[in-house]
Design a protein around this motif. Sequence first.
Motif, PDB file in Angstrom:
ATOM      1  N   GLU A   9       3.001   0.533 -32.723  1.00 23.63           N
ATOM      2  CA  GLU A   9       3.825   1.271 -33.679  1.00 23.63           C
ATOM      3  C   GLU A   9       3.097   2.558 -34.037  1.00 23.63           C
ATOM      4  O   GLU A   9       1.910   2.526 -34.352  1.00 23.63           O
ATOM      5  N   ASP A  10       3.810   3.690 -33.974  1.00 22.36           N
ATOM      6  CA  ASP A  10       3.159   4.971 -34.266  1.00 22.36           C
ATOM      7  C   ASP A  10       3.043   5.267 -35.759  1.00 22.36           C
ATOM      8  O   ASP A  10       2.247   6.094 -36.162  1.00 22.36           O
ATOM      9  N   LYS A  32      -1.503   2.489 -31.662  1.00 24.81           N
ATOM     10  CA  LYS A  32      -0.673   3.553 -32.238  1.00 24.81           C
ATOM     11  C   LYS A  32       0.341   4.118 -31.257  1.00 24.81           C
ATOM     12  O   LYS A  32       1.271   4.808 -31.648  1.00 24.81           O
ATOM     13  N   ASP A  33       0.157   3.847 -29.954  1.00 27.88           N
ATOM     14  CA  ASP A  33       1.108   4.333 -28.955  1.00 27.88           C
ATOM     15  C   ASP A  33       1.007   3.480 -27.694  1.00 27.88           C
ATOM     16  O   ASP A  33       0.142   2.616 -27.576  1.00 27.88           O
ATOM     17  N   GLU A  35       0.174   4.301 -24.628  1.00 28.92           N
ATOM     18  CA  GLU A  35      -1.022   4.522 -23.821  1.00 28.92           C
ATOM     19  C   GLU A  35      -2.187   3.679 -24.321  1.00 28.92           C
ATOM     20  O   GLU A  35      -2.897   3.054 -23.533  1.00 28.92           O
ATOM     21  N   LEU A  55       8.273   5.699 -29.318  1.00 32.28           N
ATOM     22  CA  LEU A  55       6.846   5.968 -29.416  1.00 32.28           C
ATOM     23  C   LEU A  55       6.592   7.339 -28.804  1.00 32.28           C
ATOM     24  O   LEU A  55       7.365   7.790 -27.956  1.00 32.28           O
ATOM     25  N   PRO A  56       5.511   8.006 -29.203  1.00 34.97           N
ATOM     26  CA  PRO A  56       5.222   9.304 -28.584  1.00 34.97           C
ATOM     27  C   PRO A  56       4.945   9.156 -27.082  1.00 34.97           C
ATOM     28  O   PRO A  56       4.365   8.165 -26.656  1.00 34.97           O
ATOM     29  N   ARG A  57       5.366  10.109 -26.325  1.00 30.51           N
ATOM     30  CA  ARG A  57       5.170  10.200 -24.875  1.00 30.51           C
ATOM     31  C   ARG A  57       5.885   9.097 -24.089  1.00 30.51           C
ATOM     32  O   ARG A  57       6.837   9.354 -23.400  1.00 30.51           O
ATOM     33  N   ASN A  59       8.055   5.609 -24.191  1.00 35.85           N
ATOM     34  CA  ASN A  59       8.780   4.770 -25.155  1.00 35.85           C
ATOM     35  C   ASN A  59       8.469   3.286 -24.950  1.00 35.85           C
ATOM     36  O   ASN A  59       7.859   2.882 -23.964  1.00 35.85           O
TER      37      ASN A  59
END
Length: 117
Positions: A9-10, A32-33, A35, A55-57, A59
Amino acid sequence: MKKKVVVVEDDESIRKTFFLILSADYRVYLAKDAEEALERFKTTDVDLIIADLKLPRLNGLDMIAKFRESGYKGRVILISAYPDLLNREALSDLDISHTFVKPLDLDALNRSILRLL
C-alpha cells in the motif's frame, strides 16, 4: 507459527493501520509499492498478499501477475478506491481471493482474512 501477510500500500497511514490490526495474529510485512514487494517477498513463503490496485509505477494486478509468474500460489486480497477499474476477468485469471473497496469495512476484511488463512 504465525501466518505471514504482506501488505502492499502506498499510503503510509493505511499501511500502519493494517500493521496495527493484523500484527497481533499474523507476521505482517509492509511494502510501499510493487517494486519493493517483489524485491523483498518474491522468493519468500507468504500466506497472503493484501495489495492496493493503484500503486505507483506498477499496479496491484500487474504485481500479482509477477508474483504468480514466480510461483506464488497463496491467497490475494485486492483493495481499491476505484471499483470501476477492477477487471473481473483479470481478477479471475490471477486467482484473486477477495476484493474490497475503500473506505474499508475492517470487520468484513478481518472475517475474510480469517476464512482465507
